[in-house]
Scaffold this active site. Structure first.
Site, PDB file in Angstrom:
ATOM      1  N   PHE A 199       2.603   9.212  18.149  1.00 29.45           N
ATOM      2  CA  PHE A 199       1.645   8.947  17.071  1.00 29.45           C
ATOM      3  C   PHE A 199       0.251   8.835  17.683  1.00 29.45           C
ATOM      4  O   PHE A 199       0.022   7.969  18.538  1.00 29.45           O
ATOM      5  CB  PHE A 199       2.059   7.630  16.412  1.00 29.45           C
ATOM      6  CG  PHE A 199       1.239   7.134  15.264  1.00 29.45           C
ATOM      7  CD1 PHE A 199       1.365   7.702  14.000  1.00 29.45           C
ATOM      8  CD2 PHE A 199       0.390   6.046  15.425  1.00 29.45           C
ATOM      9  CE1 PHE A 199       0.646   7.194  12.922  1.00 29.45           C
ATOM     10  CE2 PHE A 199      -0.328   5.533  14.348  1.00 29.45           C
ATOM     11  CZ  PHE A 199      -0.189   6.103  13.099  1.00 29.45           C
ATOM     12  N   THR A 239      -5.339   6.144  18.090  1.00 30.71           N
ATOM     13  CA  THR A 239      -6.352   5.531  18.955  1.00 30.71           C
ATOM     14  C   THR A 239      -7.087   6.575  19.793  1.00 30.71           C
ATOM     15  O   THR A 239      -6.511   7.578  20.208  1.00 30.71           O
ATOM     16  CB  THR A 239      -5.658   4.503  19.874  1.00 30.71           C
ATOM     17  OG1 THR A 239      -5.010   3.554  19.036  1.00 30.71           O
ATOM     18  CG2 THR A 239      -6.623   3.791  20.793  1.00 30.71           C
ATOM     19  N   SER A 278      -9.379  -0.651  16.954  1.00 35.09           N
ATOM     20  CA  SER A 278      -9.123  -1.375  15.708  1.00 35.09           C
ATOM     21  C   SER A 278      -9.783  -0.709  14.505  1.00 35.09           C
ATOM     22  O   SER A 278      -9.228  -0.692  13.410  1.00 35.09           O
ATOM     23  CB  SER A 278      -9.636  -2.813  15.843  1.00 35.09           C
ATOM     24  OG  SER A 278      -8.832  -3.514  16.761  1.00 35.09           O
ATOM     25  N   ILE A 321       9.394 -23.565  32.397  1.00 36.16           N
ATOM     26  CA  ILE A 321      10.705 -24.203  32.614  1.00 36.16           C
ATOM     27  C   ILE A 321      11.307 -23.713  33.944  1.00 36.16           C
ATOM     28  O   ILE A 321      11.880 -24.489  34.699  1.00 36.16           O
ATOM     29  CB  ILE A 321      11.651 -23.917  31.417  1.00 36.16           C
ATOM     30  CG1 ILE A 321      11.131 -24.667  30.175  1.00 36.16           C
ATOM     31  CG2 ILE A 321      13.098 -24.318  31.735  1.00 36.16           C
ATOM     32  CD1 ILE A 321      11.776 -24.261  28.866  1.00 36.16           C
ATOM     33  N   GLY A 338       9.565 -22.908  36.404  1.00 32.11           N
ATOM     34  CA  GLY A 338       8.696 -23.441  37.458  1.00 32.11           C
ATOM     35  C   GLY A 338       8.324 -22.355  38.450  1.00 32.11           C
ATOM     36  O   GLY A 338       8.022 -21.226  38.052  1.00 32.11           O
ATOM     37  N   GLU A 372      -0.029  -1.561  17.813  1.00 34.94           N
ATOM     38  CA  GLU A 372       0.261  -1.462  16.363  1.00 34.94           C
ATOM     39  C   GLU A 372      -0.576  -2.474  15.566  1.00 34.94           C
ATOM     40  O   GLU A 372      -0.147  -3.008  14.551  1.00 34.94           O
ATOM     41  CB  GLU A 372       1.769  -1.558  16.080  1.00 34.94           C
ATOM     42  CG  GLU A 372       2.512  -0.405  16.778  1.00 34.94           C
ATOM     43  CD  GLU A 372       3.813   0.034  16.147  1.00 34.94           C
ATOM     44  OE1 GLU A 372       4.069  -0.286  14.983  1.00 34.94           O
ATOM     45  OE2 GLU A 372       4.575   0.743  16.850  1.00 34.94           O
ATOM     46  N   THR A 421      -3.944  -5.306  16.616  1.00 31.67           N
ATOM     47  CA  THR A 421      -4.071  -6.573  17.345  1.00 31.67           C
ATOM     48  C   THR A 421      -3.816  -7.753  16.401  1.00 31.67           C
ATOM     49  O   THR A 421      -3.838  -7.602  15.168  1.00 31.67           O
ATOM     50  CB  THR A 421      -5.500  -6.746  17.903  1.00 31.67           C
ATOM     51  OG1 THR A 421      -6.409  -6.749  16.788  1.00 31.67           O
ATOM     52  CG2 THR A 421      -5.883  -5.638  18.872  1.00 31.67           C
TER      53      THR A 421
HETATM   54  N1  COS Z   1      -1.083   1.310   2.878  1.00 30.12           N
HETATM   55  C1  COS Z   1      -1.645   2.275   2.119  1.00 30.12           C
HETATM   56  N2  COS Z   1      -2.994   2.466   2.039  1.00 30.12           N
HETATM   57  C2  COS Z   1      -3.769   1.636   2.737  1.00 30.12           C
HETATM   58  C3  COS Z   1      -3.253   0.603   3.555  1.00 30.12           C
HETATM   59  C4  COS Z   1      -1.843   0.452   3.613  1.00 30.12           C
HETATM   60  N3  COS Z   1      -1.266  -0.503   4.346  1.00 30.12           N
HETATM   61  N4  COS Z   1      -4.263  -0.059   4.148  1.00 30.12           N
HETATM   62  C5  COS Z   1      -5.396   0.521   3.717  1.00 30.12           C
HETATM   63  N5  COS Z   1      -5.089   1.554   2.869  1.00 30.12           N
HETATM   64  C6  COS Z   1      -6.019   2.419   2.143  1.00 30.12           C
HETATM   65  C7  COS Z   1      -6.976   1.559   1.329  1.00 30.12           C
HETATM   66  O1  COS Z   1      -6.413   1.259   0.065  1.00 30.12           O
HETATM   67  C8  COS Z   1      -8.190   2.465   1.202  1.00 30.12           C
HETATM   68  O2  COS Z   1      -7.957   3.423   0.199  1.00 30.12           O
HETATM   69  P1  COS Z   1      -9.081   3.767  -0.920  1.00 30.12           P
HETATM   70  O3  COS Z   1     -10.242   4.302  -0.122  1.00 30.12           O
HETATM   71  O4  COS Z   1      -8.417   4.789  -1.770  1.00 30.12           O
HETATM   72  O5  COS Z   1      -9.390   2.486  -1.584  1.00 30.12           O
HETATM   73  C9  COS Z   1      -8.203   3.187   2.554  1.00 30.12           C
HETATM   74  O6  COS Z   1      -6.848   3.121   3.065  1.00 30.12           O
HETATM   75  C10 COS Z   1      -9.150   2.552   3.537  1.00 30.12           C
HETATM   76  O7  COS Z   1      -8.754   1.196   3.689  1.00 30.12           O
HETATM   77  P2  COS Z   1      -9.739   0.056   4.205  1.00 30.12           P
HETATM   78  O8  COS Z   1     -11.033   0.163   3.458  1.00 30.12           O
HETATM   79  O9  COS Z   1      -8.992  -1.229   4.156  1.00 30.12           O
HETATM   80  O10 COS Z   1      -9.991   0.532   5.703  1.00 30.12           O
HETATM   81  P3  COS Z   1     -10.763  -0.149   6.906  1.00 30.12           P
HETATM   82  O11 COS Z   1     -11.558   0.868   7.607  1.00 30.12           O
HETATM   83  O12 COS Z   1     -11.474  -1.374   6.431  1.00 30.12           O
HETATM   84  O13 COS Z   1      -9.567  -0.526   7.936  1.00 30.12           O
HETATM   85  C11 COS Z   1      -7.862  -1.851   8.945  1.00 30.12           C
HETATM   86  C12 COS Z   1      -8.540  -1.362   7.658  1.00 30.12           C
HETATM   87  C13 COS Z   1      -8.791  -2.629   9.843  1.00 30.12           C
HETATM   88  C14 COS Z   1      -6.727  -2.728   8.482  1.00 30.12           C
HETATM   89  C15 COS Z   1      -7.273  -0.624   9.733  1.00 30.12           C
HETATM   90  O14 COS Z   1      -8.320   0.142  10.308  1.00 30.12           O
HETATM   91  C16 COS Z   1      -6.301  -0.994  10.821  1.00 30.12           C
HETATM   92  O15 COS Z   1      -5.119  -1.288  10.557  1.00 30.12           O
HETATM   93  N6  COS Z   1      -6.762  -0.962  12.101  1.00 30.12           N
HETATM   94  C17 COS Z   1      -5.880  -1.169  13.230  1.00 30.12           C
HETATM   95  C18 COS Z   1      -5.349   0.146  13.700  1.00 30.12           C
HETATM   96  C19 COS Z   1      -4.135  -0.040  14.519  1.00 30.12           C
HETATM   97  O16 COS Z   1      -3.195  -0.745  14.169  1.00 30.12           O
HETATM   98  N7  COS Z   1      -4.102   0.624  15.654  1.00 30.12           N
HETATM   99  C20 COS Z   1      -2.999   0.508  16.527  1.00 30.12           C
HETATM  100  C21 COS Z   1      -2.832   1.755  17.262  1.00 30.12           C
HETATM  101  S1  COS Z   1      -1.712   2.804  16.557  1.00 30.12           S
HETATM  102  S2  COS Z   1      -0.050   2.279  17.486  1.00 30.12           S
END
Ligand code: COS
Length: 385
Positions: free
Chosen positions: A122, A125, A131, A338, A340, A364, A366
């Site tokens: 997948f 990043t 993030s 534990i 030590g 997945e 932070t």
């Molecule tokens: N399921 C379905 N849709 C989702 C969703 C989910 N869990 N989370 C967000 N969305 C949708 C939102 O509804 C929004 O849609 P609309 O534009 O139609 O309203 C769109 O996706 C954008 O969502 P949002 O505005 O919440 O996005 P942000 O840029 O604010 O990001 C976070 C949200 C921070 C939660 C996200 O970027 C994230 O999870 N970051 C971490 C990434 C990660 O886990 N990386 C690990 C590496 S991969 S192993």
């Protein structure tokens, strides 16, 4: 949801025995050689571990979320590196196609993921994008019936060995947010897909990550997941919702293993004329770890059952990932305490787990990202209610 308790019990028994008899004895060797032995890999394939969560119609075991977390509790009882090799096929490497892919895409790729013939990976990043996943820079420009991918993906689990990549890339350069992102299925032998050298990591030796570089990598338009541009970010988020529950269950398993090890050691080790388990300060550490692991197990099961009932569990999955990843960090820290001095020495294996579990609070999403997901969901609910 458990479909058939007896069949599930048999599966859990088989996996538990495999973990105890085959994986635990190989932990040290895997860490030292930074590789999973070929015979163990083959046994994992034979047991169906690569297709646990893949529906039966595509060759997997078709476990429900509740069944999957019960299996992950067992698999967690050994080095997390073992899970990593088949984890992406059940999780982030296959779920994009399963959740949002077309029937044709599922039939073409998923059966080979279920057997482990193909390893899925997948790619979200990037060097400058962690993030804040929606700001990713890898681009995909349309050229006839293909897209041309350019960019670098970073810390890609199973990147060095994968044969299939789910790649999030920007198809709309005028949209710098989530809506400009599309998810592609990219086959590992596509010209222009370059694997970087494996990263040197703090722990989880035997599991590998690397950069995946795209240099004018031409991918057929028919490989867009679900054939729809602009849906890639949502696909990625849905995949992560599921992945976060699975990782939470693995954290529970690791915690239970460490509690077992710490308890056994505390019952054998004598200081001040009696086993250290009779000292109340040691008892307090054991009891805190037990309590937290029990709470974690219970919340993961609850969220998994809700998911099986069709509820949206984005918030619950984030709660689980937040609590379980932090919990196992505390449990590992107490286990070192534990043990030590022995806890700090490699021969006892405890320091290895201490390093291994550190990753759970990072990948997945932070801990801080889980906090954001939970808090935003609370605000949304309050506004709606
Ligand atoms: N399921 C379905 N849709 C989702 C969703 C989910 N869990 N989370 C967000 N969305 C949708 C939102 O509804 C929004 O849609 P609309 O534009 O139609 O309203 C769109 O996706 C954008 O969502 P949002 O505005 O919440 O996005 P942000 O840029 O604010 O990001 C976070 C949200 C921070 C939660 C996200 O970027 C994230 O999870 N970051 C971490 C990434 C990660 O886990 N990386 C690990 C590496 S991969 S192993």
């Amino acid at each position: 949801m458990i479909r058939d308790q007896e069949t599930l019990n048999q599966l859990l028994d088989t996996i538990s025995r495999f973990v105890r008899e085959r994986l635990v004895p190989a932990e040290e060797r895997v860490a030292e050689e930074d590789a999973i032995p070929a015979d163990i890999l083959q046994e994992m394939k034979d047991l169906g571990l690569f297709g646990l969560s893949i529906p039966e119609e595509y060759g997997g075991l078709g476990l429900t979320m509740e069944e999957e977390v019960l299996v992950a509790f067992e698999i967690g009882k050994t080095s997390p590196a073992f899970r990593s090799i088949f984890g992406t096929n059940n999780g982030i490497g296959a779920q994009g196609i399963l959740i949002d892919g077309t029937e044709e895409q599922k039939r073409k790729y998923v059966p080979r993921l279920a057997t482990g013939e193909l390893i899925g990976s997948f790619c979200l990043t990037e060097p400058d994008v962690g993030s804040d996943a929606a700001s990713l820079k890898t681009r995909a420009d349309r050229d006839g019936d293909h897209y041309v991918l350019n960019g670098t993906k970073r810390f890609i689990t199973n990147g060095p060995v994968a044969g299939l990549y789910t790649v999030m890339a920007r198809t709309d350069q005028n949209n710098t947010g989530a809506g400009g992102i599309t998810a592609f299925i990219v086959e590992g032998d596509t010209p222009g897909l370059i694997r970087g050298k494996p990263d040197r990591k703090m722990g989880q030796h035997g599991a590998h990550t690397c950069d995946i570089i795209f240099e004018n990598c031409r991918v057929p338009a028919e490989n867009i997941i679900g054939l729809k541009e602009g849906q890639g970010f949502k696909t990625a988020m849905k995949v992560l919702d599921r992945g976060r529950l699975h990782i939470s269950a693995v954290c529970v398993g690791v915690a239970e293993r460490l509690i077992e090890d710490a308890l056994r050691y505390a019952m054998e080790r004598k200081q001040f004329g009696k086993p250290i388990v009779e000292h109340q300060l040691i008892q307090a550490m054991l009891a805190d770890s037990k309590t937290e692991a029990y709470a974690a197990r219970t919340m993961v099961l609850d969220a998994a059952r809700r998911k099986d009932e069709g509820e949206n569990v984005s918030m619950q999955a984030a709660c689980c990932k937040l609590f379980c990843a932090e919990m196992v960090g505390r449990v590992a820290d107490r286990a070192v305490q534990i043990f030590g001095g022995a806890g700090y020495i490699a021969d006892y294996g405890i320091e290895r787990f201490y390093r291994d579990v550190r990753l759970f609070r990072i990948y997945e999403g932070t801990t801080q990202i889980q906090q954001i997901v939970v808090a935003r969901s609370m605000v949304r609910e309050a506004q709606q209610g």
